[in-house]
Design a protein around this motif. Structure first.
Motif, PDB file in Angstrom:
ATOM      1  N   SER A  27       0.819  -1.203   0.000  1.00  0.00           N
ATOM      2  CA  SER A  27       0.000   0.000   0.000  1.00  0.00           C
ATOM      3  C   SER A  27       0.854   1.254   0.000  1.00  0.00           C
ATOM      4  N   SER A  28       0.213   2.335  -0.288  1.00  0.00           N
ATOM      5  CA  SER A  28       0.808   3.664  -0.144  1.00  0.00           C
ATOM      6  C   SER A  28       1.995   3.906  -1.054  1.00  0.00           C
ATOM      7  N   PHE A  29       1.930   3.387  -2.265  1.00  0.00           N
ATOM      8  CA  PHE A  29       3.026   3.621  -3.222  1.00  0.00           C
ATOM      9  C   PHE A  29       3.282   5.102  -3.385  1.00  0.00           C
ATOM     10  N   SER A  30       2.224   5.891  -3.436  1.00  0.00           N
ATOM     11  CA  SER A  30       2.377   7.320  -3.673  1.00  0.00           C
ATOM     12  C   SER A  30       3.112   8.020  -2.532  1.00  0.00           C
ATOM     13  N   SER A  31       3.234   7.375  -1.410  1.00  0.00           N
ATOM     14  CA  SER A  31       3.906   7.974  -0.262  1.00  0.00           C
ATOM     15  C   SER A  31       5.410   7.744  -0.260  1.00  0.00           C
ATOM     16  N   TYR A  32       5.884   6.957  -1.201  1.00  0.00           N
ATOM     17  CA  TYR A  32       7.294   6.611  -1.262  1.00  0.00           C
ATOM     18  C   TYR A  32       8.025   7.431  -2.314  1.00  0.00           C
ATOM     19  N   ALA A  33       9.200   7.877  -1.964  1.00  0.00           N
ATOM     20  CA  ALA A  33      10.128   8.373  -2.963  1.00  0.00           C
ATOM     21  C   ALA A  33      10.710   7.154  -3.679  1.00  0.00           C
ATOM     22  N   MET A  34      10.826   7.247  -5.000  1.00  0.00           N
ATOM     23  CA  MET A  34      11.298   6.115  -5.782  1.00  0.00           C
ATOM     24  C   MET A  34      12.616   6.477  -6.453  1.00  0.00           C
ATOM     25  N   GLY A  35      13.421   5.466  -6.640  1.00  0.00           N
ATOM     26  CA  GLY A  35      14.701   5.725  -7.285  1.00  0.00           C
ATOM     27  C   GLY A  35      15.184   4.540  -8.091  1.00  0.00           C
ATOM     28  N   TRP A  36      16.103   4.835  -8.971  1.00  0.00           N
ATOM     29  CA  TRP A  36      16.809   3.801  -9.731  1.00  0.00           C
ATOM     30  C   TRP A  36      18.302   3.925  -9.432  1.00  0.00           C
ATOM     31  N   ALA A  87      28.027   2.031 -23.615  1.00  0.00           N
ATOM     32  CA  ALA A  87      28.544   0.868 -22.889  1.00  0.00           C
ATOM     33  C   ALA A  87      28.648   1.133 -21.394  1.00  0.00           C
ATOM     34  N   ALA A  88      28.838   2.397 -21.025  1.00  0.00           N
ATOM     35  CA  ALA A  88      28.949   2.735 -19.602  1.00  0.00           C
ATOM     36  C   ALA A  88      27.646   2.489 -18.844  1.00  0.00           C
ATOM     37  N   ALA A  89      26.563   2.321 -19.562  1.00  0.00           N
ATOM     38  CA  ALA A  89      25.275   2.067 -18.923  1.00  0.00           C
ATOM     39  C   ALA A  89      25.072   0.592 -18.593  1.00  0.00           C
ATOM     40  N   THR A  90      25.964  -0.258 -19.034  1.00  0.00           N
ATOM     41  CA  THR A  90      25.857  -1.686 -18.736  1.00  0.00           C
ATOM     42  C   THR A  90      25.984  -1.914 -17.237  1.00  0.00           C
ATOM     43  N   ALA A  91      24.929  -2.485 -16.665  1.00  0.00           N
ATOM     44  CA  ALA A  91      24.890  -2.665 -15.215  1.00  0.00           C
ATOM     45  C   ALA A  91      23.607  -3.396 -14.848  1.00  0.00           C
ATOM     46  N   VAL A  92      23.553  -3.802 -13.599  1.00  0.00           N
ATOM     47  CA  VAL A  92      22.285  -4.253 -13.034  1.00  0.00           C
ATOM     48  C   VAL A  92      21.585  -3.022 -12.457  1.00  0.00           C
ATOM     49  N   TYR A  93      20.358  -2.828 -12.829  1.00  0.00           N
ATOM     50  CA  TYR A  93      19.589  -1.672 -12.383  1.00  0.00           C
ATOM     51  C   TYR A  93      18.602  -2.108 -11.308  1.00  0.00           C
ATOM     52  N   GLY A 107      14.438  -3.721  -5.114  1.00  0.00           N
ATOM     53  CA  GLY A 107      14.107  -4.827  -5.978  1.00  0.00           C
ATOM     54  C   GLY A 107      15.319  -5.713  -6.179  1.00  0.00           C
ATOM     55  N   GLU A 108      15.136  -6.786  -6.917  1.00  0.00           N
ATOM     56  CA  GLU A 108      16.231  -7.728  -7.136  1.00  0.00           C
ATOM     57  C   GLU A 108      17.117  -7.344  -8.306  1.00  0.00           C
ATOM     58  N   GLY A 109      16.679  -6.382  -9.087  1.00  0.00           N
ATOM     59  CA  GLY A 109      17.514  -5.878 -10.160  1.00  0.00           C
ATOM     60  C   GLY A 109      17.188  -6.473 -11.515  1.00  0.00           C
ATOM     61  N   THR A 110      17.510  -5.705 -12.532  1.00  0.00           N
ATOM     62  CA  THR A 110      17.359  -6.162 -13.912  1.00  0.00           C
ATOM     63  C   THR A 110      18.612  -5.758 -14.683  1.00  0.00           C
ATOM     64  N   LEU A 111      19.127  -6.668 -15.475  1.00  0.00           N
ATOM     65  CA  LEU A 111      20.396  -6.452 -16.161  1.00  0.00           C
ATOM     66  C   LEU A 111      20.183  -5.707 -17.470  1.00  0.00           C
TER      67      LEU A 111
END
Length: 116
Positions: A27-36, A87-93, A107-111
């Motif tokens: 719940s309350s997703f809108s109450s969270y600051a989100m980041g990558w 190429a510098a953007a290659t990473a797990v996000y 989260g667990e990340g996405t490559l």
């Protein structure tokens, strides 16, 4: 409790684009600051972009003008649009959620792989 699930990673050629999404349960997703954040092999995890509850955004200098973070509170989802990838953007996000007095979640990340 918030569970975050990233999607949208994959392989892209230099100059290409990808859009990552982060779906949040709870719940309350809108109450969270989100980041990558991202972590390349051998490097520490670093902030890519974040967005406040009110929609204010902040970007790492290396991605300004090329990446855009956004959120859709109705869908409990945050996004990261990535253009002009190199190429510098290659990473797990990793998706990150934070709320004062409620803690933070990852989260667990996405490559993302940028390669010709």
């Amino acid at each position: 409790q918030v569970q975050l699930v990233e999607a949208g990673g994959g392989w892209v050629q230099p100059g290409g684009s990808l859009r990552l999404s982060c779906g949040a349960s709870g719940s309350s997703f809108s109450s969270y600051a989100m980041g990558w954040y991202r972590q390349a092999p051998g490097n520490e995890r670093e902030l890519v972009a974040n967005i406040t509850r009110g929609g204010s955004t902040n970007y790492a200098d290396s991605v300004k003008g090329r990446f855009t973070i956004s959120r859709d509170n109705a869908k409990n989802t945050a996004y990261l649009q990535m253009n002009s990838l190199n190429a510098a953007a290659t990473a797990v996000y990793y998706c990150h959620a934070q709320r004062a007095l409620r803690g933070e979640y990852w989260g667990e990340g996405t490559l993302v792989t940028v390669s010709s």
